[in-house]
Design an enzyme around this catalytic site. Structure first.
Site, PDB file in Angstrom:
ATOM      1  N   LYS A 150     108.847  63.092  -3.015  1.00 28.56           N
ATOM      2  CA  LYS A 150     107.157  62.771  -3.556  1.00 28.56           C
ATOM      3  C   LYS A 150     107.030  61.368  -3.302  1.00 28.56           C
ATOM      4  O   LYS A 150     108.510  60.643  -3.918  1.00 28.56           O
ATOM      5  CB  LYS A 150     107.652  63.107  -5.522  1.00 28.56           C
ATOM      6  CG  LYS A 150     107.190  64.254  -5.103  1.00 28.56           C
ATOM      7  CD  LYS A 150     105.578  64.405  -5.178  1.00 28.56           C
ATOM      8  CE  LYS A 150     105.762  64.882  -6.655  1.00 28.56           C
ATOM      9  NZ  LYS A 150     104.784  65.213  -7.116  1.00 28.56           N
ATOM     10  N   HIS A 190      79.666  63.060  -7.689  1.00 27.69           N
ATOM     11  CA  HIS A 190      79.889  64.160  -7.969  1.00 27.69           C
ATOM     12  C   HIS A 190      81.484  64.549  -7.089  1.00 27.69           C
ATOM     13  O   HIS A 190      81.612  65.497  -7.171  1.00 27.69           O
ATOM     14  CB  HIS A 190      79.147  65.522  -7.298  1.00 27.69           C
ATOM     15  CG  HIS A 190      78.056  65.461  -7.679  1.00 27.69           C
ATOM     16  ND1 HIS A 190      77.180  66.260  -8.721  1.00 27.69           N
ATOM     17  CD2 HIS A 190      76.618  64.277  -7.501  1.00 27.69           C
ATOM     18  CE1 HIS A 190      75.906  65.217  -9.392  1.00 27.69           C
ATOM     19  NE2 HIS A 190      75.429  64.810  -8.597  1.00 27.69           N
ATOM     20  N   GLU A 233      98.766  56.252 -13.840  1.00 28.78           N
ATOM     21  CA  GLU A 233      98.183  56.750 -14.282  1.00 28.78           C
ATOM     22  C   GLU A 233      98.521  56.263 -15.880  1.00 28.78           C
ATOM     23  O   GLU A 233      97.994  56.885 -16.947  1.00 28.78           O
ATOM     24  CB  GLU A 233      99.716  58.116 -14.313  1.00 28.78           C
ATOM     25  CG  GLU A 233      98.989  59.206 -12.907  1.00 28.78           C
ATOM     26  CD  GLU A 233     100.382  59.948 -13.128  1.00 28.78           C
ATOM     27  OE1 GLU A 233     100.333  61.103 -13.061  1.00 28.78           O
ATOM     28  OE2 GLU A 233     101.738  59.620 -12.085  1.00 28.78           O
ATOM     29  N   SER A 271     110.489  61.297  -7.353  1.00 28.89           N
ATOM     30  CA  SER A 271     111.186  62.310  -8.453  1.00 28.89           C
ATOM     31  C   SER A 271     111.904  62.313  -8.284  1.00 28.89           C
ATOM     32  O   SER A 271     112.934  62.403  -7.191  1.00 28.89           O
ATOM     33  CB  SER A 271     110.249  63.747  -7.583  1.00 28.89           C
ATOM     34  OG  SER A 271     110.225  64.530  -8.261  1.00 28.89           O
TER      35      SER A 271
END
Ligand code: ARG
Length: 459
Positions: free
Chosen positions: A284, A157, A291, A278
């Protein structure tokens, strides 16, 4: 003008829109090498069977070799009016060698021809993707070896469950990828039957030798039913199913990388080569490749559902619907190959933050099960009672804002008098993972044995 190949009964050529919807040359040109290999095997067989003269055979074979060279040199002129790769090549052969070109299509149809070309192409992809999967497995084995003792939290979980090792986690992916590999091998074995010679749908009256073309093209044997042969696209569906399952594994891994690389988790750092910055936020470092791998499974699953849907309503045998089989398979193969390559790069290059993993492994009362197991083993308690008592210890630690191992012996004994100082030996994350020696468990000694097993199995 009318079609050179079948113009016999036609007095007019196709409407421009008809040509546009009908033509597949824009994508099936990818099958040129398979088409030429199939035609060469077919011509050689026709000659061996006395159906094609030696002169015609030589002319056809040399013409096909010339065409292969032209396509590879990018000098071949593809024509949409000629519909597909089969007609483009045959038409060029006629330009090169004259009317003898027309003898190549004896005892053959585009229906068995396309089934052959596509099967050969998919068969090659099975091999190429299996090889890439093997590379990724080896990368995981290397990381597992480095991190057989590296403790990290195991999750259910996405909540801290029990400590495991990063090596064990890597080997979980080795198992998944090895199943993907074996699925592709199985699919390859099943598809490795030669469709050539089924002709349009009924077979042919010519005395062809389908076993000869099978051998020439590396097939185990010829297909046994001509109707099934031209109607079947199971090989493409199975390939897509294998690709979808493999991509699903990569997507779960991608999701873990996305989570692990957040500053909050900080378990791994992706290399600069496999991350992006970024344009506005200087701090970043984004896991874009992970992704994209996570997203690309959508296209592959879409391809599988698309082809299943194309096939589901088709009466036997061939229908032009089946021309829609190719683009989805081409796209799925290309997408999976890219995803595998990106994943291999990310896994090989990423830095493992052992300290963060270890700290996280010890939080969340991850060794509570070890306390319960100790009570069963040392105090002879039924597991359910031990579970309950351990729950009280967790509640007490939570109240005091400390870990289980930081409770005093007095606190422990106030929960159950049977508890002794020995209990603290099992409450560390190292003791916890070291104790998980059951077959398939996370203990570092098990992980090392499994690595040996995989290395031997891979040879
Ligand atoms: N371009 C066609 C395909 O991809 C080749 C087979 C055509 N056969 C036919 N009977 N029209 O399926």
């Amino acid at each position: 003008g009318e079609n050179k190949m079948w113009g016999g009964r036609f007095s007019a050529g196709p409407d421009a829109i008809m040509e546009e919807i009908n033509a597949s040359i824009g994508f099936d040109r990818k099958l040129y090498a398979q088409d030429i290999a199939g035609s060469r095997a077919h011509a050689a067989m026709l000659h061996k069977q006395g159906i094609l003269s030696a002169d015609d055979h030589v002319a056809i074979d040399q013409g096909l070799v010339t065409i292969l060279g032209e396509i590879e040199a990018d000098t071949f002129v593809f024509s949409r009016a000629l519909e597909d790769i089969h007609m483009n090549i045959e038409s060029r052969l006629r330009e090169l060698i004259g009317p003898a070109a027309g003898r190549l299509h004896t005892a053959r149809s585009r229906n068995d021809q396309v089934a052959l070309d596509f099967r050969l192409w998919v068969r090659d992809q099975c091999d190429a993707i299996a090889a890439q999967i093997e590379t990724l497995i080896k990368t995981f084995l290397t990381r597992a070896e480095e991190h057989a003792d590296t403790v990290m939290p195991g999750f259910t979980h996405l909540q801290t469950a029990q400590p495991v090792t990063f090596g064990h986690h890597c080997l979980a992916y080795v198992e998944m990828l090895a199943r993907d590999h074996s699925r592709l091998k199985d699919a390859r074995e099943r598809m490795n039957e030669n469709p050539l010679g089924a002709a349009a749908l009924a077979g042919t009256g010519f005395d062809i030798d389908r076993h000869a073309t099978s051998t020439a093209l590396g097939f185990r044997e010829p297909t046994r039913n001509s109707l099934d042969t031209v109607a079947d696209r199971d090989f493409a569906l199975e390939f897509l199913a294998c690709a979808s399952i493999c991509a699903t594994h990569l997507s779960r891994l991608a999701e873990e990388i996305v989570i692990w690389s957040t500053p909050q988790f900080n378990f791994v750092r992706l290399s600069d080569k496999f991350s992006t910055g970024s344009s506005i936020m200087p701090q970043k470092k984004n896991p874009d490749a992970a992704e994209l791998v996570r997203a690309k499974v959508a296209r592959i699953n879409g391809s599988l559902v698309s082809l299943l849907t194309v096939m589901k309503g088709l009466p036997l045998t061939y229908s032009k619907d089946m021309q829609e089989d190719k683009e989805v398979v081409f796209d799925a193969a290309e997408t999976l190959e890219l995803a595998l390559a990106a994943m291999n790069g990310m896994i090989a290059d990423m830095t493992i933050n052992k300290d963060a993993m270890r700290a996280a492994a010890g939080s969340g009362f991850s060794t509570a099960t070890d306390l319960a197991d100790w009570l069963v083993r040392e105090a002879g308690m039924p597991f359910r009672d031990a579970h309950h008592i351990t729950g009280s210890a967790v509640a007490m630690a939570e109240k005091q804002g400390c870990d289980l191992a930081e409770l005093s012996l007095e606190d422990m004994q106030s929960i159950d008098a049977a508890i002794t100082n020995d209990v603290f030996n099992v409450l560390t994350v190292d003791a916890s993972v070291a104790s998980r020696t059951s077959f398939g468990g996370t203990a570092p000694e098990n992980v090392r044995k499994q690595i040996v097993y995989w290395k031997e199995r891979l040879g």
